[in-house]
Design a protein around this motif. Structure first.
Motif, PDB file in Angstrom:
ATOM      1  N   MET A   1       0.916   7.760   7.875  1.00  0.00           N
ATOM      2  CA  MET A   1       0.142   6.458   8.265  1.00  0.00           C
ATOM      3  C   MET A   1       0.722   5.196   7.989  1.00  0.00           C
ATOM      4  O   MET A   1       0.642   4.036   8.395  1.00  0.00           O
ATOM      5  CB  MET A   1      -1.359   6.352   7.685  1.00  0.00           C
ATOM      6  N   PHE A   2       2.104   5.028   7.141  1.00  0.00           N
ATOM      7  CA  PHE A   2       2.821   4.000   7.002  1.00  0.00           C
ATOM      8  C   PHE A   2       3.609   3.634   7.958  1.00  0.00           C
ATOM      9  O   PHE A   2       4.255   2.534   7.990  1.00  0.00           O
ATOM     10  CB  PHE A   2       3.617   3.902   5.440  1.00  0.00           C
TER      11      PHE A   2
ATOM     12  N   VAL B   1       0.806  -1.256  -0.049  1.00  0.00           N
ATOM     13  CA  VAL B   1       0.136   0.101  -0.038  1.00  0.00           C
ATOM     14  C   VAL B   1       0.922   0.995   0.061  1.00  0.00           C
ATOM     15  O   VAL B   1       1.711   1.301   0.954  1.00  0.00           O
ATOM     16  CB  VAL B   1      -0.938   0.109   1.233  1.00  0.00           C
ATOM     17  N   CYS B   2       0.630   2.145  -0.802  1.00  0.00           N
ATOM     18  CA  CYS B   2       1.581   3.306  -1.047  1.00  0.00           C
ATOM     19  C   CYS B   2       0.518   4.649  -1.300  1.00  0.00           C
ATOM     20  O   CYS B   2       0.393   4.729  -2.446  1.00  0.00           O
ATOM     21  CB  CYS B   2       2.578   3.065  -2.354  1.00  0.00           C
ATOM     22  N   LEU B   3       0.054   4.934  -0.291  1.00  0.00           N
ATOM     23  CA  LEU B   3      -0.963   6.058  -0.366  1.00  0.00           C
ATOM     24  C   LEU B   3      -0.906   7.407   0.464  1.00  0.00           C
ATOM     25  O   LEU B   3      -0.233   7.096   1.727  1.00  0.00           O
ATOM     26  CB  LEU B   3      -2.351   5.568  -0.139  1.00  0.00           C
TER      27      LEU B   3
ATOM     28  N   PRO C   1       2.792  -1.217   4.068  1.00  0.00           N
ATOM     29  CA  PRO C   1       2.743   0.066   3.539  1.00  0.00           C
ATOM     30  C   PRO C   1       4.003   0.755   3.362  1.00  0.00           C
ATOM     31  O   PRO C   1       4.988   0.412   3.973  1.00  0.00           O
ATOM     32  CB  PRO C   1       1.956   0.565   4.763  1.00  0.00           C
ATOM     33  N   LEU C   2       3.989   1.487   2.474  1.00  0.00           N
ATOM     34  CA  LEU C   2       5.428   2.347   2.119  1.00  0.00           C
ATOM     35  C   LEU C   2       4.981   3.776   1.934  1.00  0.00           C
ATOM     36  O   LEU C   2       3.954   4.242   1.849  1.00  0.00           O
ATOM     37  CB  LEU C   2       5.961   1.996   0.460  1.00  0.00           C
ATOM     38  N   ALA C   3       5.812   4.772   2.017  1.00  0.00           N
ATOM     39  CA  ALA C   3       5.826   6.101   2.069  1.00  0.00           C
ATOM     40  C   ALA C   3       5.211   6.397   0.972  1.00  0.00           C
ATOM     41  O   ALA C   3       5.487   6.063  -0.220  1.00  0.00           O
ATOM     42  CB  ALA C   3       7.101   6.674   2.186  1.00  0.00           C
ATOM     43  N   ALA C   4       4.067   7.468   1.059  1.00  0.00           N
ATOM     44  CA  ALA C   4       3.151   8.025  -0.090  1.00  0.00           C
ATOM     45  C   ALA C   4       4.259   8.536  -0.992  1.00  0.00           C
ATOM     46  O   ALA C   4       3.999   8.702  -2.009  1.00  0.00           O
ATOM     47  CB  ALA C   4       2.283   8.883   0.529  1.00  0.00           C
TER      48      ALA C   4
END
Length: 455
Positions: free
Chosen positions: A155-156, A11-13, A35-38
């Protein structure tokens, strides 16, 4: 197109109310979220996707080409009440699994460490580790259904994921999500939403103290019970100034991704300014000369274990553990009352002619100067002493020659001779990772190149 039990979803958002809902949706089918940084660049995303088998990706529209490059994919629209448009990129080369309810021992999150030195490590957190960590957060922060938290952190990151979101879900409280931290909007967001607590890092505290728009927006009519601050030590003068100017308390704590959030927190009834507080649901010791001890007034590497602490990384890193304890890489000591004090990173220690200098100690002394917004202390090569203490400062506008002399004077008055900076440099910003931490190795390289070019 199915994504199910054990499948990993990248997830990258950017921050939004969608994030917690998407996280839960992934968990509902037994999948794992990474998760990854947006702000992850397209090339970096492609590298990450090539290193491990990801069944699916959920990314911002501008990253869709990068998510599809070099693989056979199929796109599907996700329908969530919290999102008008969301695309799932399914890698058809990865066999998916049937959806199933996960067990407590199944992986829930894969998070990258901050990566301040070397390549980030992959941390796998099970549902049990997350539940235990969030429960400790709930109890130590005294959260209730009446509480509302404001999320300004990415959020990540473990801070937002567990300290803010999961602990609040357990408490039955409310969550307010901001796209990112804004000094000018912070106090409006607190007041308009009845926010009772927020988790931040020292950089945010410093900005709120220095930003004129933030000061102008503060009306005194806010409902904050406390602000939780962690990541690195907050200078004492800034802590006291924030509490006095904004009429709330700061609770300092200590934690990391590998511990599914915090290890320590200052008690509400007996905080010690300058400390990281007391252990919360965590066994703690210090590794001194190869032996573990919990004795007071000894400095060593902080070791932890508990029901929320990993016992291994997803990739081999055997040197990170000692007899079942996780070695944090941070240096610290306990006082006679069991409060933890962080003195720096093991890898950041500067050796000056055999004397060991903790950068955090020097940074705390220099940050007391009013014109210093941020200061990072590093070791620069020195032919005679091995390393020299170098202070790299982000300062307020002013005569830098006078400011430099003020730094030397402050150092002479507060530090031992071997701890005093031999060079003071001013910069506009530091190289940082996605969570705002200073990349010290990169900073050293940049300064070395600048000094060599100017020689």
């Amino acid at each position: 197109m199915q994504v199910g039990h054990g499948d990993v979803v990248v997830v990258c958002l950017p921050n939004s109310a969608l994030y917690p809902a998407l996280t839960q949706a992934i968990w509902e089918v037994g999948a794992v979220m990474h998760p990854l940084a947006a702000q992850t660049p397209a090339a970096e995303l492609q590298t990450a996707l090539s290193e491990h088998p990801y069944a699916a990706m959920v990314v911002s529209d501008h990253l869709l080409p990068a998510a599809q490059a070099g693989r056979q994919t199929q796109l599907a629209e996700l329908r969530l009440n919290t999102a008008d448009h969301l695309t799932l990129v399914r890698d058809r080369g990865i066999v998916g699994h049937v959806a199933a309810t996960p067990t407590e021992e199944d992986l829930a999150l894969i998070l990258n460490t901050s990566g301040t030195t070397g390549k980030p490590k992959r941390v796998g957190l099970t549902h049990r580790l997350l539940l235990n960590g969030a429960t400790h957060d709930l109890e130590s922060h005294r959260l209730t259904p009446a509480d509302t938290t404001l999320i300004t952190m990415p959020m990540f990151h473990i801070n937002a994921q567990v300290v803010s979101v999961l602990a609040t879900r357990l408490s039955g409280g409310r969550i307010v999500v901001t796209p990112k931290f804004s000094a000018s909007r912070f106090w409006h967001q607190v007041q308009d939403n009845g926010v009772t607590w927020a988790s931040v890092v020292p950089t945010i505290i410093n900005i709120l103290l220095l930003n004129d728009q933030a000061r102008a927006a503060y009306t005194g009519q806010q409902s904050l019970r406390f602000v939780r601050c962690s990541s690195f030590s907050l200078p004492l003068d800034k802590l006291r100034q924030f509490e006095a100017d904004y009429h709330t308390r700061i609770l300092e704590g200590y934690g990391m991704t590998e511990t599914a959030s915090q290890c320590t927190l200052n008690p509400f009834d007996a905080p010690k300014i300058g400390s990281a507080g007391k252990p919360v649901g965590t066994e703690m010791a210090l590794l001194v000369d190869g032996r573990l001890t919990d004795a007071a007034n000894q400095t060593g590497e902080i070791a932890v274990r508990g029901d929320h602490v990993i016992t291994s990384y997803l990739d081999p890193h055997p040197g990170a553990f000692h007899d079942g304890w996780f070695l944090t890489g941070d240096l610290g000591h306990f006082d006679d009352d069991g409060y933890l004090y962080i003195t720096g990173r093991k890898k950041d220690i500067i050796s000056v002619g055999g004397e060991k200098v903790a950068p955090a100690h020097v940074e705390n002394a220099l940050s007391q100067l009013a014109f210093v917004k941020e200061v990072t202390v590093i070791g620069a090569p020195d032919d005679l002493y091995g390393e020299r203490v170098t202070a790299v400062i982000i300062g307020r506008p002013g005569d830098q020659q006078l400011q430099r002399q003020a730094v030397y004077t402050q150092a002479q008055q507060t530090l031992a001779p071997y701890e005093q900076p031999k060079r003071v440099l001013f910069v506009h910003d530091y190289p940082r990772n996605a969570t705002g931490k200073v990349l010290r190795p990169q900073l050293r390289r940049q300064l070395a190149q600048q000094l060599e070019a100017g020689a």
